[in-house]
Design a protein around this motif. Structure first.
Motif, PDB file in Angstrom:
ATOM      1  N   ALA A 175      50.499  63.773  49.130  1.00 29.13           N
ATOM      2  CA  ALA A 175      50.240  62.399  49.636  1.00 29.13           C
ATOM      3  C   ALA A 175      49.569  62.481  50.999  1.00 29.13           C
ATOM      4  O   ALA A 175      49.965  63.278  51.846  1.00 29.13           O
ATOM      5  CB  ALA A 175      51.521  61.608  49.746  1.00 29.13           C
ATOM      6  N   VAL A 176      48.509  61.655  51.195  1.00 24.44           N
ATOM      7  CA  VAL A 176      47.803  61.602  52.475  1.00 24.44           C
ATOM      8  C   VAL A 176      47.769  60.121  52.914  1.00 24.44           C
ATOM      9  O   VAL A 176      47.558  59.243  52.080  1.00 24.44           O
ATOM     10  CB  VAL A 176      46.355  62.121  52.343  1.00 24.44           C
ATOM     11  CG1 VAL A 176      45.749  62.344  53.728  1.00 24.44           C
ATOM     12  CG2 VAL A 176      46.270  63.365  51.529  1.00 24.44           C
ATOM     13  N   GLY A 177      47.943  59.851  54.238  1.00 19.33           N
ATOM     14  CA  GLY A 177      47.880  58.464  54.750  1.00 19.33           C
ATOM     15  C   GLY A 177      49.247  57.784  54.710  1.00 19.33           C
ATOM     16  O   GLY A 177      50.241  58.394  54.309  1.00 19.33           O
ATOM     17  N   LEU A 187      45.943  60.498  39.885  1.00 20.38           N
ATOM     18  CA  LEU A 187      45.622  60.226  41.304  1.00 20.38           C
ATOM     19  C   LEU A 187      45.794  58.705  41.542  1.00 20.38           C
ATOM     20  O   LEU A 187      45.239  57.896  40.804  1.00 20.38           O
ATOM     21  CB  LEU A 187      44.168  60.630  41.599  1.00 20.38           C
ATOM     22  CG  LEU A 187      43.719  60.400  43.034  1.00 20.38           C
ATOM     23  CD1 LEU A 187      44.263  61.479  43.956  1.00 20.38           C
ATOM     24  CD2 LEU A 187      42.185  60.373  43.127  1.00 20.38           C
ATOM     25  N   THR A 188      46.606  58.340  42.556  1.00 21.31           N
ATOM     26  CA  THR A 188      46.794  56.906  42.875  1.00 21.31           C
ATOM     27  C   THR A 188      46.151  56.629  44.228  1.00 21.31           C
ATOM     28  O   THR A 188      46.458  57.296  45.223  1.00 21.31           O
ATOM     29  CB  THR A 188      48.284  56.552  42.929  1.00 21.31           C
ATOM     30  OG1 THR A 188      48.881  56.957  41.717  1.00 21.31           O
ATOM     31  CG2 THR A 188      48.491  55.062  43.144  1.00 21.31           C
ATOM     32  N   MET A 208      38.900  61.724  51.031  1.00 18.15           N
ATOM     33  CA  MET A 208      38.969  60.400  50.363  1.00 18.15           C
ATOM     34  C   MET A 208      39.587  59.331  51.284  1.00 18.15           C
ATOM     35  O   MET A 208      39.185  58.159  51.259  1.00 18.15           O
ATOM     36  CB  MET A 208      39.840  60.503  49.099  1.00 18.15           C
ATOM     37  CG  MET A 208      39.215  61.270  47.990  1.00 18.15           C
ATOM     38  SD  MET A 208      40.364  61.292  46.617  1.00 18.15           S
ATOM     39  CE  MET A 208      39.903  62.816  45.820  1.00 18.15           C
ATOM     40  N   ILE A 209      40.578  59.763  52.093  1.00 20.96           N
ATOM     41  CA  ILE A 209      41.291  58.779  52.910  1.00 20.96           C
ATOM     42  C   ILE A 209      40.389  58.130  53.951  1.00 20.96           C
ATOM     43  O   ILE A 209      40.664  57.023  54.454  1.00 20.96           O
ATOM     44  CB  ILE A 209      42.533  59.443  53.584  1.00 20.96           C
ATOM     45  CG1 ILE A 209      43.564  58.349  54.015  1.00 20.96           C
ATOM     46  CG2 ILE A 209      42.196  60.205  54.844  1.00 20.96           C
ATOM     47  CD1 ILE A 209      44.388  57.965  52.902  1.00 20.96           C
ATOM     48  N   ASN A 210      39.255  58.779  54.254  1.00 21.88           N
ATOM     49  CA  ASN A 210      38.339  58.230  55.267  1.00 21.88           C
ATOM     50  C   ASN A 210      37.465  57.093  54.740  1.00 21.88           C
ATOM     51  O   ASN A 210      36.755  56.435  55.512  1.00 21.88           O
ATOM     52  CB  ASN A 210      37.430  59.339  55.816  1.00 21.88           C
ATOM     53  CG  ASN A 210      38.233  60.265  56.739  1.00 21.88           C
ATOM     54  OD1 ASN A 210      39.173  59.812  57.386  1.00 21.88           O
ATOM     55  ND2 ASN A 210      37.892  61.551  56.764  1.00 21.88           N
ATOM     56  N   ILE A 242      46.442  58.221  49.640  1.00 22.52           N
ATOM     57  CA  ILE A 242      46.071  58.848  48.352  1.00 22.52           C
ATOM     58  C   ILE A 242      47.303  59.627  47.888  1.00 22.52           C
ATOM     59  O   ILE A 242      47.859  60.431  48.656  1.00 22.52           O
ATOM     60  CB  ILE A 242      44.895  59.829  48.518  1.00 22.52           C
ATOM     61  CG1 ILE A 242      43.702  59.180  49.263  1.00 22.52           C
ATOM     62  CG2 ILE A 242      44.464  60.416  47.186  1.00 22.52           C
ATOM     63  CD1 ILE A 242      42.868  58.244  48.456  1.00 22.52           C
ATOM     64  N   GLN A 243      47.720  59.324  46.685  1.00 25.25           N
ATOM     65  CA  GLN A 243      48.872  60.077  46.142  1.00 25.25           C
ATOM     66  C   GLN A 243      48.380  60.871  44.926  1.00 25.25           C
ATOM     67  O   GLN A 243      47.679  60.332  44.080  1.00 25.25           O
ATOM     68  CB  GLN A 243      49.973  59.111  45.675  1.00 25.25           C
ATOM     69  CG  GLN A 243      50.517  58.235  46.782  1.00 25.25           C
ATOM     70  CD  GLN A 243      51.283  57.027  46.218  1.00 25.25           C
ATOM     71  OE1 GLN A 243      51.428  56.853  45.013  1.00 25.25           O
ATOM     72  NE2 GLN A 243      51.772  56.204  47.130  1.00 25.25           N
TER      73      GLN A 243
END
Ligand code: ADP
Length: 512
Positions: free
Chosen positions: A140-142, A170-171, A120-122, A129-130
């Motif tokens: 958490a990513v990013g 999901l945030t 998703m972060i791409n 993304i939390q």
């Protein structure tokens, strides 16, 4: 009119002003004229051309306005597009990823969860993304930035055997700071490119302006000021190539036509004015001769006095001679000589008054003018018992620059008319000749206590051939007014409140 001949030229009006306005013969030119001349001698330059500067200013202002308006509109559209892209990324997450993520969470497959979050972060504009699970687990990513972010929150639910299970939330954090930076870069690019465009347009417009207008305007100014040394009788022509007529050609043609018409008109007026002046001079001479004809009897009487005195003195001389009284003889001979001089002065004055001659102006004291004029008419006045009273005070020493004989003719006309108005009335018959100062001018008034001007002729009094007398010609006042106006003066008439007429003429004081 001076006797100098005026050249036929489109600048005839200038020359006329110079002729009348500067009798010293030097043409005084304004500083505006010299600055125009200076401009005309130079080549066209942007610094000197106010028109070109205004044109540039107008183009710069207008193009800046357009640039700001269009850049603003483009930036707004781009901003809307970027926000749509952010929404689209959030939509992709909701529609394509949310269901499989919910499955991974239900199965509690942490590897798969992390893989999905990294996927998703791409997506464009997504920064972080939390994932917060209901059992307290947090993924958490990013990297989020402190400001300029947009948050999308999605609740995660799983339905099992008709029962809903809340799994967490999901945030999605979207990066709007990048949108703003992109917008600033975009705005700068548009502004710089528009400025370069405007500068090129300005340079091109100036070139076109100079080519189509500037150089010809310089040529027109040079022609009109005469600084290019052309023959003023030649029509204006611009050095232009190409056969197509445009507004500049129309302007030049219109100027040449107007100039031609003015020259013709001027020539016509000049001829008319010369004819009029010749006629006036002839009429004035006739008028003087008529006046003198009427005064001939009184002239003969005037001459009689010195002649009788001379005869008397001659008898006395003979007596003194026989008695050898030489001293007395000498004194009496001197008296004879004075009387003879007086007689010749009367003849000279009369001849000067009647003779046809070229106009000649001279400086003359107001008192001398009035005194010599009254001397000419005095005897005629005595014959009809009219008292001539001269009232001159401080004006006596003022000097006027006039044609003495012509102004005397005017005064004699006024005095004769006043005597005519008085002759049938009972005494006392009085004519006052006054001189007063009136706004830097000398005002000479001839006032009588006669019957006044007939109201029927008042309106047309100064028109030729207007008379109320049986033997009148009606040209005296018309000629008088023409003479006074030729002296840049005014001649007016009015009736006195207590009876009688008042004629007054204004003359400019001589500057000497
Ligand atoms: P003329 O003396 O041959 O009539 P003028 O042009 O000198 O011609 O005068 C025109 C008329 O103006 C006279 O006929 C007379 O009616 C009137 N007028 C001029 N001066 C006087 C005056 N002082 N009083 C009354 N009427 C006057």
């Amino acid at each position: 009119m001076s006797g100098r001949e005026l050249p036929t030229s489109p600048h005839l009006y200038h020359i006329q002003t110079y002729e009348f306005g500067y009798p010293s013969g030097k043409m005084k030119l304004s500083s505006a004229y010299w600055s125009k001349l200076h401009l005309a001698r130079k080549r066209w330059s942007f610094r000197d051309s106010r028109l070109a500067r205004r044109l540039v200013m107008a183009i710069v202002l207008f193009s800046s306005l357009l640039t700001v308006t269009f850049t603003g509109a483009q930036l707004y559209l781009q901003y809307r597009l970027d926000l749509q892209n952010v929404d689209q990324s959030a939509q992709i997450i909701r529609d394509s990823w949310l269901a499989s993520l919910t499955e991974s969470i239900w199965d509690y497959d942490t590897d798969l969860i992390e893989m999905q979050l990294n996927g998703m972060i791409n997506l464009p504009f997504i920064m972080q993304i939390q994932l917060k699970l209901s059992d307290g687990q947090y993924f958490a990513v990013g990297h989020p930035s402190a400001d300029d972010t947009l948050l999308f929150k999605f609740p995660l639910q799983h339905v099992q055997a008709g029962k809903m299970h809340a799994l967490g939330a999901l945030t999605v954090v979207a990066d709007t700071a990048r949108i703003h930076q992109d917008l600033i870069r975009y705005a700068l690019t548009i502004l710089v490119s528009n400025l370069i465009k405007a500068a090129l347009v300005v340079i091109f417009m100036l070139f076109i302006f100079q080519l189509l207008l500037g150089q010809h305007l310089i040529q027109i100014v040079a022609y009109l000021t005469g600084s290019d040394g052309h023959d003023p009788r030649q029509p204006m022509r611009l050095h232009r190539h190409g056969k197509d007529r445009d507004e500049l050609d129309d302007l030049v043609n219109a100027y040449n036509d107007m100039s031609q018409r003015l020259t013709e008109e001027n020539q016509r007026r000049l001829e008319e004015s010369e004819q009029r002046s010749a006629m006036q001079q002839q009429l004035a001479r006739m008028d003087r001769q008529v006046t003198m004809g009427e005064m001939a009897t009184s002239l003969a009487h005037e001459l009689n006095q010195p002649l009788a005195s001379i005869t008397g003195y001659a008898d006395i001389c003979r007596r003194f001679l026989s008695q050898q009284e030489m001293a007395k003889l000498d004194r009496t001979l001197e008296k004879i000589s004075n009387e003879a001089l007086r007689a010749s002065e009367i003849i000279r004055r009369t001849r000067e008054f009647v003779r046809s001659r070229k106009t000649a102006r001279e400086n003359i004291r107001v008192y001398d003018l009035l005194e010599t004029t009254l001397a000419i008419i005095q005897h005629s006045a005595d014959q009809v018992n009219v008292e001539l009273r001269l009232e001159v005070d401080a004006t006596a020493d003022e000097v006027v620059y006039i044609d003495k004989i012509q102004i005397q003719q005017v005064l004699i006309n006024l005095l004769k008319n006043a005597m005519d108005a008085l002759v049938s009335l009972p005494e006392p018959r009085l004519i006052r000749v006054r001189a007063v100062m009136e706004q830097e001018r000398v005002r000479i008034q001839v006032i009588d206590n006669g019957s006044g001007i007939d109201p029927q002729v008042m309106e047309t009094l100064f028109s030729p051939f207007v008379t109320t007398k049986d033997d009148g010609m009606g040209i005296g006042l018309a000629i008088s007014r023409a003479i006074v106006e030729a002296h840049h003066g005014q001649l007016r008439a009015d009736n006195q409140p207590d009876g009688g007429a008042c004629f007054e003429l204004d003359l400019a004081i001589s500057c000497e």
